[in-house]
Every structure is written in C-alpha cells, then in structure tokens.
Design a protein around this motif. Structure first.
Motif, PDB file in Angstrom:
ATOM      1  N   ARG A  80       0.747  -0.738  -0.158  1.00 41.78           N
ATOM      2  CA  ARG A  80       0.329  -0.265  -0.207  1.00 41.78           C
ATOM      3  C   ARG A  80       0.281   1.550   0.285  1.00 41.78           C
ATOM      4  O   ARG A  80       0.850   2.050  -0.450  1.00 41.78           O
ATOM      5  CB  ARG A  80      -0.271   0.107   1.537  1.00 41.78           C
ATOM      6  N   LEU A  81       1.932   1.349   0.930  1.00 40.51           N
ATOM      7  CA  LEU A  81       2.821   2.307   0.672  1.00 40.51           C
ATOM      8  C   LEU A  81       3.576   2.502  -0.722  1.00 40.51           C
ATOM      9  O   LEU A  81       3.566   3.327  -1.256  1.00 40.51           O
ATOM     10  CB  LEU A  81       4.360   2.145   1.540  1.00 40.51           C
ATOM     11  N   ALA A  82       4.231   1.757  -1.133  1.00 33.75           N
ATOM     12  CA  ALA A  82       4.564   1.949  -2.468  1.00 33.75           C
ATOM     13  C   ALA A  82       3.294   2.161  -3.705  1.00 33.75           C
ATOM     14  O   ALA A  82       3.820   2.588  -4.440  1.00 33.75           O
ATOM     15  CB  ALA A  82       5.131   0.873  -2.509  1.00 33.75           C
ATOM     16  N   GLY A  83       2.006   1.785  -2.991  1.00 35.26           N
ATOM     17  CA  GLY A  83       1.168   2.414  -3.886  1.00 35.26           C
ATOM     18  C   GLY A  83       1.401   4.006  -4.611  1.00 35.26           C
ATOM     19  O   GLY A  83       0.488   4.162  -4.946  1.00 35.26           O
ATOM     20  N   TRP A  84       1.458   4.239  -2.835  1.00 36.39           N
ATOM     21  CA  TRP A  84       0.764   5.374  -3.078  1.00 36.39           C
ATOM     22  C   TRP A  84       1.439   6.539  -3.092  1.00 36.39           C
ATOM     23  O   TRP A  84       1.367   8.002  -3.871  1.00 36.39           O
ATOM     24  CB  TRP A  84      -0.249   6.301  -1.811  1.00 36.39           C
ATOM     25  N   LEU A  85       3.098   6.173  -2.403  1.00 32.76           N
ATOM     26  CA  LEU A  85       4.214   6.611  -2.687  1.00 32.76           C
ATOM     27  C   LEU A  85       5.118   7.119  -3.927  1.00 32.76           C
ATOM     28  O   LEU A  85       5.339   8.275  -4.607  1.00 32.76           O
ATOM     29  CB  LEU A  85       5.269   6.123  -1.614  1.00 32.76           C
ATOM     30  N   ALA A  86       4.613   5.808  -4.752  1.00 30.31           N
ATOM     31  CA  ALA A  86       5.246   5.881  -6.462  1.00 30.31           C
ATOM     32  C   ALA A  86       4.662   7.264  -6.911  1.00 30.31           C
ATOM     33  O   ALA A  86       5.528   7.896  -7.696  1.00 30.31           O
ATOM     34  CB  ALA A  86       4.662   4.776  -7.407  1.00 30.31           C
ATOM     35  N   PRO A  87       3.417   7.526  -7.544  1.00 31.09           N
ATOM     36  CA  PRO A  87       2.876   9.042  -7.959  1.00 31.09           C
ATOM     37  C   PRO A  87       3.475  10.170  -7.100  1.00 31.09           C
ATOM     38  O   PRO A  87       3.686  10.901  -7.691  1.00 31.09           O
ATOM     39  CB  PRO A  87       1.365   8.519  -7.638  1.00 31.09           C
ATOM     40  N   ARG A 134      14.910  18.022   0.547  1.00 34.99           N
ATOM     41  CA  ARG A 134      14.800  17.584  -0.754  1.00 34.99           C
ATOM     42  C   ARG A 134      14.504  16.005  -0.930  1.00 34.99           C
ATOM     43  O   ARG A 134      15.929  14.719  -0.799  1.00 34.99           O
ATOM     44  CB  ARG A 134      16.367  17.990  -1.065  1.00 34.99           C
ATOM     45  N   VAL A 135      13.893  16.259  -2.134  1.00 35.25           N
ATOM     46  CA  VAL A 135      13.327  14.865  -2.704  1.00 35.25           C
ATOM     47  C   VAL A 135      14.111  13.846  -3.945  1.00 35.25           C
ATOM     48  O   VAL A 135      14.793  15.046  -4.956  1.00 35.25           O
ATOM     49  CB  VAL A 135      11.722  14.393  -2.980  1.00 35.25           C
ATOM     50  N   ARG A 136      14.650  12.797  -3.404  1.00 34.00           N
ATOM     51  CA  ARG A 136      16.124  12.306  -4.227  1.00 34.00           C
ATOM     52  C   ARG A 136      15.648  10.452  -5.282  1.00 34.00           C
ATOM     53  O   ARG A 136      15.900  10.344  -3.750  1.00 34.00           O
ATOM     54  CB  ARG A 136      17.252  12.761  -4.354  1.00 34.00           C
ATOM     55  N   ARG A 137      16.191  10.790  -5.811  1.00 28.58           N
ATOM     56  CA  ARG A 137      15.722   8.860  -6.484  1.00 28.58           C
ATOM     57  C   ARG A 137      16.499   8.410  -6.348  1.00 28.58           C
ATOM     58  O   ARG A 137      18.302   8.601  -6.718  1.00 28.58           O
ATOM     59  CB  ARG A 137      15.266   8.419  -7.576  1.00 28.58           C
ATOM     60  N   SER A 138      17.568   8.517  -4.203  1.00 26.72           N
ATOM     61  CA  SER A 138      18.652   8.420  -4.232  1.00 26.72           C
ATOM     62  C   SER A 138      18.781   6.266  -4.031  1.00 26.72           C
ATOM     63  O   SER A 138      18.527   5.337  -4.034  1.00 26.72           O
ATOM     64  CB  SER A 138      19.175   8.430  -3.158  1.00 26.72           C
ATOM     65  N   LEU A 139      20.988   6.264  -3.784  1.00 26.51           N
ATOM     66  CA  LEU A 139      20.860   4.632  -3.929  1.00 26.51           C
ATOM     67  C   LEU A 139      21.093   4.287  -2.344  1.00 26.51           C
ATOM     68  O   LEU A 139      20.665   3.149  -2.520  1.00 26.51           O
ATOM     69  CB  LEU A 139      22.253   4.646  -4.613  1.00 26.51           C
ATOM     70  N   VAL A 140      21.068   4.815  -1.483  1.00 29.59           N
ATOM     71  CA  VAL A 140      21.578   4.924  -0.046  1.00 29.59           C
ATOM     72  C   VAL A 140      20.794   5.753   0.995  1.00 29.59           C
ATOM     73  O   VAL A 140      19.578   6.287   1.027  1.00 29.59           O
ATOM     74  CB  VAL A 140      22.642   5.875   0.223  1.00 29.59           C
ATOM     75  N   ARG A 141      19.637   3.833   1.898  1.00 29.03           N
ATOM     76  CA  ARG A 141      18.827   4.366   2.276  1.00 29.03           C
ATOM     77  C   ARG A 141      18.784   5.427   3.544  1.00 29.03           C
ATOM     78  O   ARG A 141      18.125   5.961   4.050  1.00 29.03           O
ATOM     79  CB  ARG A 141      18.936   2.726   2.865  1.00 29.03           C
ATOM     80  N   ASP A 188       9.539  13.789  -8.534  1.00 27.28           N
ATOM     81  CA  ASP A 188      11.349  14.715  -9.474  1.00 27.28           C
ATOM     82  C   ASP A 188      10.536  14.997 -10.433  1.00 27.28           C
ATOM     83  O   ASP A 188      11.228  15.988 -11.353  1.00 27.28           O
ATOM     84  CB  ASP A 188      11.097  12.567 -10.103  1.00 27.28           C
ATOM     85  N   ALA A 189       9.580  15.801 -11.183  1.00 27.46           N
ATOM     86  CA  ALA A 189       8.743  16.483 -12.332  1.00 27.46           C
ATOM     87  C   ALA A 189       9.260  18.079 -12.069  1.00 27.46           C
ATOM     88  O   ALA A 189       9.269  18.594 -12.822  1.00 27.46           O
ATOM     89  CB  ALA A 189       7.471  16.230 -12.889  1.00 27.46           C
TER      90      ALA A 189
END
Length: 539
Positions: free
Chosen positions: A212-219, A375-382, A225-226
């Motif tokens: 569920r988290l992944a479902g609403w976090l992805a959008p 800042r939100v980034r698609r980052s590698l390190v948890r 990101d945009a």
C-alpha cells in the motif's frame, strides 16, 4: 528462631527475578563487546571477539532456558494475578524463554561466531567494493538463520492455532481509521525471524502494508521528480569534520541526551546499543562532503538513545527495562530525525548555531535550508534517503529477504536482484556493490527480518507526533526556540517509561487513540511535500 521458609510463590518469583537480572547483565556484556567491535577493536581482533561473543551468548542462552526457569515460570504465572508489573515481567520472560528454548545452544554459538566473522568480511568487502568477498559469510549466516527459523516455526504455528486472528480493522486503526490489521495467512520462516524484532507481526500483515505504501508513494515521488528541485548549492564543498562533530555534540545536549549516561563515537554504520539506562552507546559517521549525514545520523541514533536512557531504571534488573519492539524503537529514531530534525521550526533554532561553525551558511535563510534538507531524490543509499523515498528502500530489502528465506533467491544472485529492484522501485541503479547490496550492516549481523521495523517505525512516528502536537499546542514555537524538552517529556511519559509492560501497538494506541495505520504518515508526507514543492498531492 529460624526464618520461615519462603512460599512456593515467592520462591518461584525470586528464582525468576535472579534469572532476569543475570539475563540483563549478560545482554549488556554482549552489547559492550559488539559496541567495541564496531568502534575501537583492532582489525585483528575479530577472531577472538567471535570466541568471546559465542561464550557469553551461550551463557545467556543457558541461563534463560534452564528447566528451573520453565518450572518456576509455571508456578509464578499461576499466582501473578493482582500484581500487573509482575504479570508483565512474567509475560516478557515467557516470550524470551520460549523463543530461546527452541534454539539449540550449538546454534547460538555458531551464530555468534558467524556474526563476528560476517562483520569482518563485510568491512573488507566494502573496502574492495566486492560482494564476492562477503558472500560466503552471508551464505553461512543465512543457513543458520534458516535453521533458527525452522526451530521456531512449530511454536508460532501452535500459537496461531490457539489464538484467534486479530479482529476488525477498527481495532488496529482506531475509530474511523484506516487500520492495518492482520489478515489470515500461513505462518512461514520469515515470520519466525520477524517476530524476534516485532512480536506478533507476520508477513501476511506486513506485505500489504508495504504494498500500500509503495502504491501511494510512487505517484508522489513521480510528481516531485517532475517539479523544480530546491537550491542546495550551499551544502556543496568541504565541511570540516571536527566542526561537524562539535555540532552533533551540541545537538545531543539540546535533545537532552545525558552524557553522564551515554556517549557518542564514530563508526562505519551508525548504531545504538543500550547496556542500561545509565550506559547508552551511540555512533555517528561524518563525511566532509555531506554535512547533513552526520546531523541526521546523530538525530536518528539520539532518538534511540533517549528511549534507552528513559527506560524505567527501577526495572533495570528486569526484562521490563526494554522496548517491546524494534518498530516502536525505530519510531523514536525516525521521529527525532525527521518529524523534528527536518522541520522548519527546528532549523529556525539550529541553523544559526550551525552557521557559527560554517560561516558560509550565515546568509542562508531557514526556509531555504529547510527546503534543501528535505530535497527528494531517487537515491541509492537508505540511510541518506529522504522521507518520501525511504520506505521504498525498505520494500526492496523486504522483498529480497523474503526471497532468500523462501528459497526463491540465492545469495550469489543478490547484487543483480538488488540492482534490478532498485531500478524498479527507486529509479536508480547502483554503480558498485557499496552503493547497493553492501551498504547496510544488518545482513553482516545476520539480522534478517529487521528492516521492516523501520517502516513500522515511520508509521508509529507520524501517529505519535500528530498526537503530541495536539497535546502540546505550542510545540512548533518551542522547537523554534530550540526547546526540545516538552516533546521529550511527552514521549518519555507515554512511551519510554512504559518499557515492556505493554506491547508496542497498545502503547501507541494508549498514547494516540490509533494503532498501526499509515493515515497520519500519508497526511504528513502529502501536506509537507506538497507545500515544499508547490504541488497538490492530496487524494
């Protein structure tokens, strides 16, 4: 005249009180050995440290699992009515005794040795950027954890048959809430390991939470990101390590972390070990080109440290002097790191203190620093991840761990599986193993089943903070003045000092009126980041 013989009830309790005191002391000795292993132990000390940990952990296991303990538990439980503290201590001891009794002492020794060797191999593998250097140790740890899970499964299955499934979602989420209750599901090996960190939690309940988290976090991530990224150029360049260290110590003082009852050191991977409320060890790590890393790792570990220092000291020789779950413990590290440390009021108070050490920040407005810190980034390190993407990192690890325990994924396949799932969930692919499969220390400890407690902690943290804000109307103003004591006291009274008298979800429900729910976390994320990025994220 001779003293009267003790009653069977008091004799049984005295036996168990002595056992709990010894278990606490031996557990503290294990923690101290592990802390030294991660901080000051010479590189060549790993083999001897494995021997030492094996002996001490075997002694702890033997003390906890003896026939005398089982017999005394049976007697004491029959007579514990009317004394809630004693009944709570007996419940805690029964849980620990039954889990330990299912595991052979030879396995306890083997795990201690494998963990010591695993830590050493993991450090070497990181230095070489080569998972192959660590893979044999992980293979060994995985085999031992499977053996442990197999030993525990019959106990979980018996308990599942004896107890009804959790009732309606309202019980888990509170009146009108979106509860995250446990659906019926088959007990599996991962459950046996997960329960060691989060008693009562099962894959059947956990997997839907993460989905569920992944479902609403992805959008949400896609929308952010945009959007234009906040300016953070003022965080580039070199920030002196000793000046950073000095600032982290000032943060600890402001938080109320007692230096007479704890200390901070440095390690490759930040962690906290509580030997006793009077002796709590935390670590941080400092990168001169990443000034926020030390700040947020110190706030995170200090959250753990505050919990440990405020546990009921009068119960220090009892099993009540502990948190009831790692999810609740992680709620405190995540609350202080994120709900407090990434808030605008916090930086209104602490940016001038940071700028006093780094004059280049003197002209930066708190609002601008706040945006950069979030800042939100698609980052590698948890451990460096922002609040929005963080739970996607946990979903990745949960999927891989589940695959390992189910036999659907081999250790040798982990680097590629990690890279593929990182790309799918986070939109980034590691360039080497340190950015990917080697970044966390948990698998070097063999801590399979631990990662989900971070997500549980995030959900509890949002719910607890929302309740604290309702109870403390001037909370933002206090934070902006650098006054962190009101929040610390609120949490100490409702969470820390309860210790293990209640289970984690009961503690949260008593403090907030809610159980495990993602409603407060979703509202928090969408409200905060919608405002920061000028987006409408509701719905």
């Amino acid at each position: 005249m001779a003293d009267p013989a003790p009653s069977p009830r008091s004799a049984a309790w005295e036996t168990l009180a002595a056992v709990m005191s010894d278990v606490r002391a031996l557990g503290g000795a294990v923690s101290l050995l592990q802390w030294d292993q991660e901080t000051f132990m010479p590189a060549r000390g790993a083999a001897a440290r494995g021997d030492q940990l094996a002996v001490v952990q075997a002694a702890l296991h033997e003390r906890l699992t003896s026939r005398a303990v089982a017999e005394a538990l049976d007697r004491a439980e029959r007579d514990a009515d009317g004394d809630p503290d004693r009944a709570a201590a007996l419940r805690a001891l029964r849980f620990d005794h039954e889990r330990a009794a299912r595991v052979p002492q030879e396995l306890v020794r083997a795990l201690a040795q494998a963990q010591a060797e695993g830590i050493d191999a993991w450090k070497a593998a990181r230095a070489e950027r080569s998972f192959a250097r660590f893979a044999p140790s992980l293979e060994r740890l995985l085999a031992l954890r499977r053996e442990q899970a197999d030993a525990l499964l019959p106990m979980l299955e018996r308990r599942a048959q004896a107890q009804p499934e959790e009732a309606a979602p309202e019980r888990a989420g509170g009146p009108g809430g979106r509860g995250l209750s446990r659906p019926p599901g088959k007990i599996e090996p991962y459950d046996a390991l997960l329960e060691g960190y989060e008693p009562g939690m099962r894959v059947a309940r956990l997997a839907p939470i993460l989905q569920r988290l992944a479902g609403w976090l992805a959008p949400v991530v896609a929308a952010i990101d945009a959007a234009p990224a906040p300016e953070d150029g003022f965080l580039a360049g070199r920030f002196d390590a000793e000046a950073q260290w000095s600032f982290t110590l000032e943060l600890l003082q402001a938080l109320g972390f007692d230096p007479a009852a704890g200390r901070q050191d440095r390690s490759v991977h930040p962690f906290t070990l509580g030997l006793d409320p009077g002796d709590v060890r935390i670590t941080t790590r400092i990168h001169e080109d990443q000034p926020l890393s030390a700040i947020f790792s110190t706030l995170h570990e200090a959250g753990h440290g505050l919990y440990e220092q405020h546990l009921p000291a009068q119960d220090r020789r009892s099993l009540l002097c502990a948190a009831p779950s790692m999810g609740l413990h992680e709620s405190q590290s995540r609350l202080w790191e994120n709900l407090v440390g990434r808030s605008l009021p916090f930086w209104r108070a602490f940016l001038p203190r940071l700028a006093a050490r780094f004059p280049r920040l003197a002209g930066v407005a708190p609002e601008d620093f706040h945006r950069a810190a979030n800042r939100v980034r698609r980052s590698l390190v948890r451990v460096e991840a922002d609040e929005v993407t963080y739970n996607l990192h946990i979903a990745l690890r949960f999927e891989l761990e589940l695959g390992l325990l189910r036999g659907a994924l081999a250790v040798r396949e982990l680097p590629e599986a990690w890279a593929a799932r990182s790309e799918a969930l986070l939109g980034v692919r590691p360039r080497h193993d340190v950015e990917g499969v080697l970044q966390d220390i948990h698998w070097a400890w063999g801590d399979l089943g631990y990662f989900p407690t971070y997500t549980i902690g995030n959900l509890y943290a949002a719910t607890l903070y929302a309740a604290a804000a309702r109870s403390l109307p001037g909370l933002d103003e206090a934070l902006a003045r650098g006054e962190l004591a009101p929040l610390r006291v609120w949490l100490a009274e409702r969470v820390y000092r309860v210790g293990r008298r209640k289970d984690a979800e009961e503690i949260v429900r008593d403090a907030t009126g809610e159980g495990l729910t993602d409603r407060d976390f979703e509202r928090y994320v969408k409200t905060k980041y919608g405002a920061l990025y000028g987006l409408s994220l509701a719905g």
